[in-house]
Design an enzyme around this catalytic site. Structure first.
Site, PDB file in Angstrom:
ATOM      1  N   GLU A 105       0.833  -1.208   0.000  1.00  0.00           N
ATOM      2  CA  GLU A 105       0.000   0.000   0.000  1.00  0.00           C
ATOM      3  C   GLU A 105       0.863   1.252   0.000  1.00  0.00           C
ATOM      4  O   GLU A 105       2.004   1.233   0.446  1.00  0.00           O
ATOM      5  CB  GLU A 105      -0.909   0.011   1.235  1.00  0.00           C
ATOM      6  CG  GLU A 105      -1.968  -1.072   1.174  1.00  0.00           C
ATOM      7  CD  GLU A 105      -2.850  -1.139   2.415  1.00  0.00           C
ATOM      8  OE1 GLU A 105      -3.956  -1.658   2.295  1.00  0.00           O
ATOM      9  OE2 GLU A 105      -2.424  -0.687   3.489  1.00  0.00           O
ATOM     10  N   CYS A 144       3.456   8.447   0.880  1.00  0.00           N
ATOM     11  CA  CYS A 144       4.080   7.482   1.780  1.00  0.00           C
ATOM     12  C   CYS A 144       4.155   6.158   1.037  1.00  0.00           C
ATOM     13  O   CYS A 144       3.123   5.636   0.611  1.00  0.00           O
ATOM     14  CB  CYS A 144       3.196   7.372   3.024  1.00  0.00           C
ATOM     15  SG  CYS A 144       3.618   6.006   4.088  1.00  0.00           S
ATOM     16  N   CYS A 165       6.454  -6.933   7.274  1.00  0.00           N
ATOM     17  CA  CYS A 165       7.665  -6.439   7.942  1.00  0.00           C
ATOM     18  C   CYS A 165       8.095  -7.457   8.992  1.00  0.00           C
ATOM     19  O   CYS A 165       7.256  -7.975   9.722  1.00  0.00           O
ATOM     20  CB  CYS A 165       7.394  -5.089   8.604  1.00  0.00           C
ATOM     21  SG  CYS A 165       8.869  -4.428   9.433  1.00  0.00           S
ATOM     22  N   CYS A 198       6.831  -4.675  15.545  1.00  0.00           N
ATOM     23  CA  CYS A 198       6.571  -3.753  16.665  1.00  0.00           C
ATOM     24  C   CYS A 198       5.146  -4.005  17.178  1.00  0.00           C
ATOM     25  O   CYS A 198       4.233  -4.260  16.379  1.00  0.00           O
ATOM     26  CB  CYS A 198       6.716  -2.310  16.202  1.00  0.00           C
ATOM     27  SG  CYS A 198       8.363  -1.960  15.572  1.00  0.00           S
ATOM     28  N   CYS A 211       2.102  -2.006  15.620  1.00  0.00           N
ATOM     29  CA  CYS A 211       2.055  -1.766  14.174  1.00  0.00           C
ATOM     30  C   CYS A 211       1.275  -2.853  13.434  1.00  0.00           C
ATOM     31  O   CYS A 211       1.544  -4.046  13.583  1.00  0.00           O
ATOM     32  CB  CYS A 211       3.471  -1.676  13.631  1.00  0.00           C
ATOM     33  SG  CYS A 211       3.527  -1.517  11.839  1.00  0.00           S
ATOM     34  N   GLY A 219       6.995  -2.010   5.893  1.00  0.00           N
ATOM     35  CA  GLY A 219       8.366  -2.512   5.848  1.00  0.00           C
ATOM     36  C   GLY A 219       9.399  -1.638   6.525  1.00  0.00           C
ATOM     37  O   GLY A 219       9.175  -0.454   6.783  1.00  0.00           O
ATOM     38  N   GLU A 220      10.522  -2.260   6.834  1.00  0.00           N
ATOM     39  CA  GLU A 220      11.655  -1.558   7.444  1.00  0.00           C
ATOM     40  C   GLU A 220      12.688  -1.298   6.332  1.00  0.00           C
ATOM     41  O   GLU A 220      13.368  -2.234   5.884  1.00  0.00           O
ATOM     42  CB  GLU A 220      12.242  -2.429   8.576  1.00  0.00           C
ATOM     43  CG  GLU A 220      13.571  -1.951   9.126  1.00  0.00           C
ATOM     44  CD  GLU A 220      13.646  -0.462   9.428  1.00  0.00           C
ATOM     45  OE1 GLU A 220      12.846   0.042  10.214  1.00  0.00           O
ATOM     46  OE2 GLU A 220      14.515   0.202   8.834  1.00  0.00           O
ATOM     47  N   SER A 253      12.210   6.511   7.150  1.00  0.00           N
ATOM     48  CA  SER A 253      11.893   6.280   8.560  1.00  0.00           C
ATOM     49  C   SER A 253      12.338   4.869   8.941  1.00  0.00           C
ATOM     50  O   SER A 253      12.066   3.907   8.235  1.00  0.00           O
ATOM     51  CB  SER A 253      10.377   6.418   8.760  1.00  0.00           C
ATOM     52  OG  SER A 253      10.020   6.031  10.065  1.00  0.00           O
ATOM     53  N   SER A 303      11.921   6.058  14.437  1.00  0.00           N
ATOM     54  CA  SER A 303      10.764   5.653  15.234  1.00  0.00           C
ATOM     55  C   SER A 303      11.275   5.359  16.633  1.00  0.00           C
ATOM     56  O   SER A 303      11.764   4.272  16.900  1.00  0.00           O
ATOM     57  CB  SER A 303      10.106   4.405  14.632  1.00  0.00           C
ATOM     58  OG  SER A 303       9.543   4.721  13.394  1.00  0.00           O
ATOM     59  N   LEU A 304      11.179   6.350  17.494  1.00  0.00           N
ATOM     60  CA  LEU A 304      11.790   6.245  18.823  1.00  0.00           C
ATOM     61  C   LEU A 304      10.831   5.544  19.794  1.00  0.00           C
ATOM     62  O   LEU A 304      11.134   4.479  20.315  1.00  0.00           O
ATOM     63  CB  LEU A 304      12.164   7.650  19.309  1.00  0.00           C
ATOM     64  CG  LEU A 304      13.000   7.734  20.571  1.00  0.00           C
ATOM     65  CD1 LEU A 304      14.382   7.148  20.343  1.00  0.00           C
ATOM     66  CD2 LEU A 304      13.125   9.187  21.035  1.00  0.00           C
ATOM     67  N   HIS A 305       9.716   6.185  20.057  1.00  0.00           N
ATOM     68  CA  HIS A 305       8.585   5.597  20.798  1.00  0.00           C
ATOM     69  C   HIS A 305       8.873   5.193  22.244  1.00  0.00           C
ATOM     70  O   HIS A 305       7.970   4.684  22.926  1.00  0.00           O
ATOM     71  CB  HIS A 305       7.986   4.392  20.056  1.00  0.00           C
ATOM     72  CG  HIS A 305       7.571   4.694  18.644  1.00  0.00           C
ATOM     73  ND1 HIS A 305       6.953   5.864  18.286  1.00  0.00           N
ATOM     74  CD2 HIS A 305       7.692   3.978  17.489  1.00  0.00           C
ATOM     75  CE1 HIS A 305       6.719   5.849  16.974  1.00  0.00           C
ATOM     76  NE2 HIS A 305       7.167   4.726  16.477  1.00  0.00           N
ATOM     77  N   ASN A 317      -2.908   4.802  16.282  1.00  0.00           N
ATOM     78  CA  ASN A 317      -4.058   4.256  15.557  1.00  0.00           C
ATOM     79  C   ASN A 317      -4.319   2.863  16.076  1.00  0.00           C
ATOM     80  O   ASN A 317      -3.436   2.006  15.994  1.00  0.00           O
ATOM     81  CB  ASN A 317      -3.741   4.180  14.064  1.00  0.00           C
ATOM     82  CG  ASN A 317      -3.874   5.519  13.396  1.00  0.00           C
ATOM     83  OD1 ASN A 317      -4.873   6.212  13.553  1.00  0.00           O
ATOM     84  ND2 ASN A 317      -2.847   5.901  12.661  1.00  0.00           N
ATOM     85  N   CYS A 339       0.087   6.178   7.446  1.00  0.00           N
ATOM     86  CA  CYS A 339       1.071   5.155   7.073  1.00  0.00           C
ATOM     87  C   CYS A 339       1.132   4.048   8.110  1.00  0.00           C
ATOM     88  O   CYS A 339       1.216   2.885   7.763  1.00  0.00           O
ATOM     89  CB  CYS A 339       2.463   5.762   7.007  1.00  0.00           C
ATOM     90  SG  CYS A 339       2.805   6.533   5.469  1.00  0.00           S
TER      91      CYS A 339
HETATM   92  N1  SAH Z   1       9.604   0.546   9.512  1.00  0.00           N
HETATM   93  C1  SAH Z   1       9.790   1.945   9.514  1.00  0.00           C
HETATM   94  C2  SAH Z   1       8.866   2.695   8.582  1.00  0.00           C
HETATM   95  C3  SAH Z   1       7.457   2.217   8.503  1.00  0.00           C
HETATM   96  S1  SAH Z   1       6.436   2.524   9.927  1.00  0.00           S
HETATM   97  C4  SAH Z   1       9.674   2.485  10.922  1.00  0.00           C
HETATM   98  O1  SAH Z   1       9.259   1.756  11.801  1.00  0.00           O
HETATM   99  O2  SAH Z   1      10.030   3.639  11.117  1.00  0.00           O
HETATM  100  C5  SAH Z   1       6.107   4.273   9.747  1.00  0.00           C
HETATM  101  C6  SAH Z   1       5.716   4.966  11.029  1.00  0.00           C
HETATM  102  O3  SAH Z   1       4.392   4.577  11.447  1.00  0.00           O
HETATM  103  C7  SAH Z   1       6.657   4.652  12.182  1.00  0.00           C
HETATM  104  O4  SAH Z   1       7.006   5.792  12.888  1.00  0.00           O
HETATM  105  C8  SAH Z   1       5.808   3.743  13.020  1.00  0.00           C
HETATM  106  O5  SAH Z   1       6.262   3.742  14.337  1.00  0.00           O
HETATM  107  C9  SAH Z   1       4.427   4.357  12.835  1.00  0.00           C
HETATM  108  N2  SAH Z   1       3.335   3.473  13.256  1.00  0.00           N
HETATM  109  C10 SAH Z   1       3.276   2.128  13.143  1.00  0.00           C
HETATM  110  N3  SAH Z   1       2.111   1.670  13.657  1.00  0.00           N
HETATM  111  C11 SAH Z   1       1.410   2.734  14.078  1.00  0.00           C
HETATM  112  C12 SAH Z   1       0.133   2.913  14.700  1.00  0.00           C
HETATM  113  N4  SAH Z   1      -0.649   1.874  14.969  1.00  0.00           N
HETATM  114  N5  SAH Z   1      -0.252   4.168  15.014  1.00  0.00           N
HETATM  115  C13 SAH Z   1       0.530   5.217  14.707  1.00  0.00           C
HETATM  116  N6  SAH Z   1       1.730   5.127  14.130  1.00  0.00           N
HETATM  117  C14 SAH Z   1       2.187   3.900  13.815  1.00  0.00           C
HETATM  118 FE1  SF4 Z   2       8.019  -2.750  10.779  1.00  0.00          FE
HETATM  119 FE2  SF4 Z   2       8.075  -0.084  11.117  1.00  0.00          FE
HETATM  120 FE3  SF4 Z   2       5.839  -1.515  11.627  1.00  0.00          FE
HETATM  121 FE4  SF4 Z   2       7.939  -1.733  13.248  1.00  0.00          FE
HETATM  122  S1  SF4 Z   2       6.722   0.140  12.898  1.00  0.00           S
HETATM  123  S2  SF4 Z   2       6.712  -3.430  12.452  1.00  0.00           S
HETATM  124  S3  SF4 Z   2       9.613  -1.565  11.808  1.00  0.00           S
HETATM  125  S4  SF4 Z   2       6.807  -1.244   9.656  1.00  0.00           S
END
Ligand code: SAH
Ligand code: SF4
Length: 368
Positions: free
Chosen positions: A105, A124, A131, A135, A138, A178-179, A210, A233-235, A309, A359
């Site tokens: 997507e 995006c 992936c 996480c 995600c 994806g990463e 990212s 993506s620190l979190h 989300n 995204c």
């Molecule tokens: N794999 C890479 C890029 C794809 S994820 C990464 O992790 O950075 C893109 C962004 O969406 C990242 O910052 C991720 O942490 C965020 N993301 C993933 N799931 C999410 C969710 N459920 N709500 C909000 N942001 C989310």
């Molecule tokens: Fe993969 Fe990024 Fe989602 Fe983590 S946040 S599972 S690295 S796509």
């Protein structure tokens, strides 16, 4: 847990080479071996990336014999547009199928001026189907790893959206499925082709990559031909919390990640973006705010708070963490604290009207 391994992710072999996955140097090698002039490589890139040729027959700048020779060795493949979904907020989600019936997507996000005209746009895009990082928050991660996209499949997402919408994309963010740094070679090649002077699709400063934090690859990216802007993506602000919600953190802890980020900044001089989803009671205390301040002040950066989300629709197996978004007042309080220390902060709204939120939700609805 996902095990980091370099040789797990390779460019897929094919009988004919995808021409949109072929570098300028490889084109030069091919032309040299075929006894053709060097300048033809520039013409081929022009036909593919500027004229957007979809068939060698359309490459009228080239002599017929070269068009025939090229079509024996290369193919102009394309991913297929399956579905386009327009949201009330103006964003458009595109579902594509790959040749091997995997799905990916991309999300288009227009930014309008006060007169309602689209001023600029961000797309995006995905770098993998699924992936492997997994996480906890995600939707893509719950699918597991399906496949690495080739450079051609990464580039196609931009080409098809531009063609469908009849508009030029101003910004590209590698924040879809994806990463990107675990598909390093293909991603770097795609960026190089897009940002090249000869193709002029999009400048490297308008591309944001990212990553969940693959530290050695961040260092390597600093020396790639066209280093993009970097978003992390620190979190979480402690290893303990980060390990719980991002399994990759067990391979690259905060200290090695921050060293790599500092290295990237020193080499590229481009501001770093930290993405942070505030989770209720998990990473949103005042102590977190203080640690986040220290992290953000290490090199010039900005912090993006992204609303969580809900991904309960994916019904992930094995995820025991109860993740809920922090209350808006708490996010505002942390943001205020950071701003009082002169840190640039963006608090994304919760209506999905932002590319990161859109995204982050990417998951294959067809597979659910
Ligand atoms: N794999 C890479 C890029 C794809 S994820 C990464 O992790 O950075 C893109 C962004 O969406 C990242 O910052 C991720 O942490 C965020 N993301 C993933 N799931 C999410 C969710 N459920 N709500 C909000 N942001 C989310
Ligand atoms: Fe993969 Fe990024 Fe989602 Fe983590 S946040 S599972 S690295 S796509």
């Amino acid at each position: 847990m996902f095990e980091y391994s370099d040789n797990r992710f390779q460019i897929k072999p094919s009988t004919k080479k995808q021409i949109k996955s072929t570098s300028y140097d490889e084109l030069l090698d091919y032309l040299r071996s075929a006894g053709e002039e060097k300048y033809r490589a520039d013409q081929i890139l022009h036909e593919i990336f500027i004229n957007r040729a979809t068939d060698f027959k359309q490459m009228t700048q080239l002599p017929k014999h070269l068009r025939n020779m090229l079509s024996d060795v290369f193919e102009i493949t394309s991913i297929e547009l399956e579905e386009k979904r327009v949201s009330a907020d103006g964003s458009i989600k595109f579902l594509f199928s790959l040749a091997d019936r995997q799905f990916i997507e991309a999300v288009y996000m227009p930014w309008a001026n006060d007169d309602g005209e689209v001023e600029r746009s961000t797309l995006c895009i995905s770098t993998m189907s699924g992936c492997p990082v997994g996480c906890a928050f995600c939707a893509t991660g719950t699918l597991g790893f399906k496949k690495n996209l080739t450079p051609s499949e990464i580039i196609d997402q931009i080409f098809i959206v531009e063609r469908e919408l009849g508009t030029k994309i101003n910004n590209v963010v590698l924040m879809g499925m994806g990463e990107p740094l675990l598909n390093y070679d293909n991603v770097v090649r795609a960026i190089s082709l897009l940002a090249d002077e000869k193709t002029k699709v999009i400048s490297r400063r308008k591309i944001t990559l990212s990553t969940s934090g693959i530290a050695p690859r961040i260092r390597q990216l600093a020396h790639s031909p066209y280093p993009p802007k970097l978003a992390i993506s620190l979190h979480a602000t402690t290893n303990g919390t980060r390990n719980k919600i991002m399994p990759i953190a067990q391979s690259f802890d905060l200290s090695s990640l921050m060293d790599a980020v500092e290295y990237y900044y020193r080499q590229t001089k481009m501001k770093i973006t930290y993405e942070y989803i505030p989770f209720d009671g998990i990473n949103d205390t005042l102590e977190d705010a203080e640690r986040l301040r220290k992290i953000a002040q290490r090199v010039p950066s900005r912090v993006n708070f992204i609303p969580f989300n809900d991904i309960s629709f994916t019904k992930p197996q094995g995820i025991s963490l109860e993740l809920k978004p922090s209350p808006p007042q708490r996010v505002a309080q942390i943001a205020e604290y950071l701003r009082s220390h002169k840190i640039a902060v963006i608090v994304r709204d919760s209506f999905g009207r932002d590319i990161e939120a859109a995204c982050g939700q990417l998951a294959l609805s067809r597979e659910q």
